[in-house]
Enzyme design. Sequence first.
Site, PDB file in Angstrom:
ATOM      1  CD  GLU A  79     -31.420  20.552   1.893  1.00  0.00           C
ATOM      2  OE1 GLU A  79     -32.273  21.233   2.470  1.00  0.00           O
ATOM      3  OE2 GLU A  79     -30.842  19.600   2.426  1.00  0.00           O
TER       4      GLU A  79
ATOM      5  CB  ILE B 274     -24.292  29.309   2.175  1.00  0.00           C
ATOM      6  CG1 ILE B 274     -23.009  30.116   1.983  1.00  0.00           C
ATOM      7  CG2 ILE B 274     -25.395  29.787   1.265  1.00  0.00           C
ATOM      8  CD1 ILE B 274     -22.359  29.918   0.623  1.00  0.00           C
TER       9      ILE B 274
END
Length: 512
Positions: free
Chosen positions: A287, A253
């Site tokens: 993650e 992101i």
Amino acid sequence: MGQKQQLTADPISEPKKRRRVGFSNIDVGIEANQCILIYLVSSKEEVGASHSFHISPVDLNSFFDEDGKIYGYNGLKITIWVSSVSFHAFADIKFQSTSDGGKGITDLKSSLQRIFADTLVDNKDDFLQTFSTESHFVRSIISDGEILQHKTSNGHVDSNSHLGTATSDVEVVRMVIGNTAAGHLYSRLVPLALLLIDGSNPIDVDDPGWELYVLIQKKSDEHGDPQHKLLGFTAVYRFYHYPDSTRLRLSQILVLPPYQHKGYGGHLVEVLSNVAILEDVYDLTVEEPLDYFQHVRTTVDIKRLLLFAPIQDAVNSTVSYLKQGKLSKKTHVPCFNPPVSAVEDVRKTLKINRKQFLQCWEVLIYLGLDPVDKYMEDFVAIITSRVKADVLGKDSGSSGKKVVEVPSDYNPEMSFVMFRSQDSEAARVWMDENQTNQEEQLQQLVDERVKEIKLIAQKPCLCDIEEEERAVPSSNLANYSQLGARLMIRTNLEKECLGNVGEVFVKKIQIQ
């Protein structure tokens, strides 16, 4: 006949001349971080302008040889401009001279291509042309994507005050990476990911399991033509989950630096959470989340959990027990974990996985303590108990998993046996052989966790729960109000609420 007397030289007044030996200068090199400047520009007029937006890479040295240095250049200065329109780049390389000082001359073009690959344009004029020839690059790429709107209960695009005007003119477009257009767009975004994210790696653009969620701002130019500006993106992988479900894993992101601290990162997280709920996936995981992203993620989840009625009885029960006091005086403080039924309800309905819910659970308990200062000592006691359980073993003294070194012909660091002990022997992870140092390390972990909980609880966006309270059935308001009443405090910090998610994380170590 007399002879002239020869005069002998004075050894002190005329010292013996020595031969001088010269050594060439040794090239110590220059770190890439010291000679490279990178700017993100949105027009050709910004190229070379003093007001251009400067970005700070995580670590440029990692792209230049083993020691992160550039060799063979005197007076080296590299200025790189990256277009936020087409995401092409141009590097202006200037130096006084080159010379091999023993370590060769670094191939700058090859090194820069490790970062920018095919997006690096050789000629400056060609780079400037891309601002006009590819002015609609983003618009054309996302034209086949699926537009996702963050909606309120009445069906309108959400413009909640914790997002403010930051998201009033934006939309999130979902694209499957296996699609040619999506893969092309992601390939252009890779250099920014490499520059701005510590330890990032590109995803496989040929794997259809990847989905790209692109945050787009739509505006009209002076001629009324729509312009599409890319503000950020997130890459999500869709896994199969036995027997008939899928799970979403957020792997990358990034909100571009000029648009950070404006709520866009939190908006992306909220949209992904909505997708997980609407499509009824098994859960949404992340993650190896970096600390700041974890902070944003938890803030988003807490807002949802405060309105989730099925867990309120469990929260209230825990808070009531903690308010009885004197927990900090006990020799053994239990870990106040949520009941299994609450964990499963949250997972099924809100798609928040167990590990993330446990992080949120402590914040929910803290929010339920009023006045919090009165119960802070006992609250810290339960945090300490949980941290010890995580680090030293369950409840710091019960049976559990244990790692034992065993003789082996293989690498000793890679050889071990793990088993679950059946007796009362504690399974623990040794932090430090010195008991004093171990206690200090544990206390530091506790202090950091308590500080994090306080920061999340003080987020002004949580005060907007009162707006959503109107949509909650009256039967749920009593439980909700007990947790939410303390949050109805507005501040002028709303833009910072869910702001900066300027990092990408792809370290595949721990799934949360």
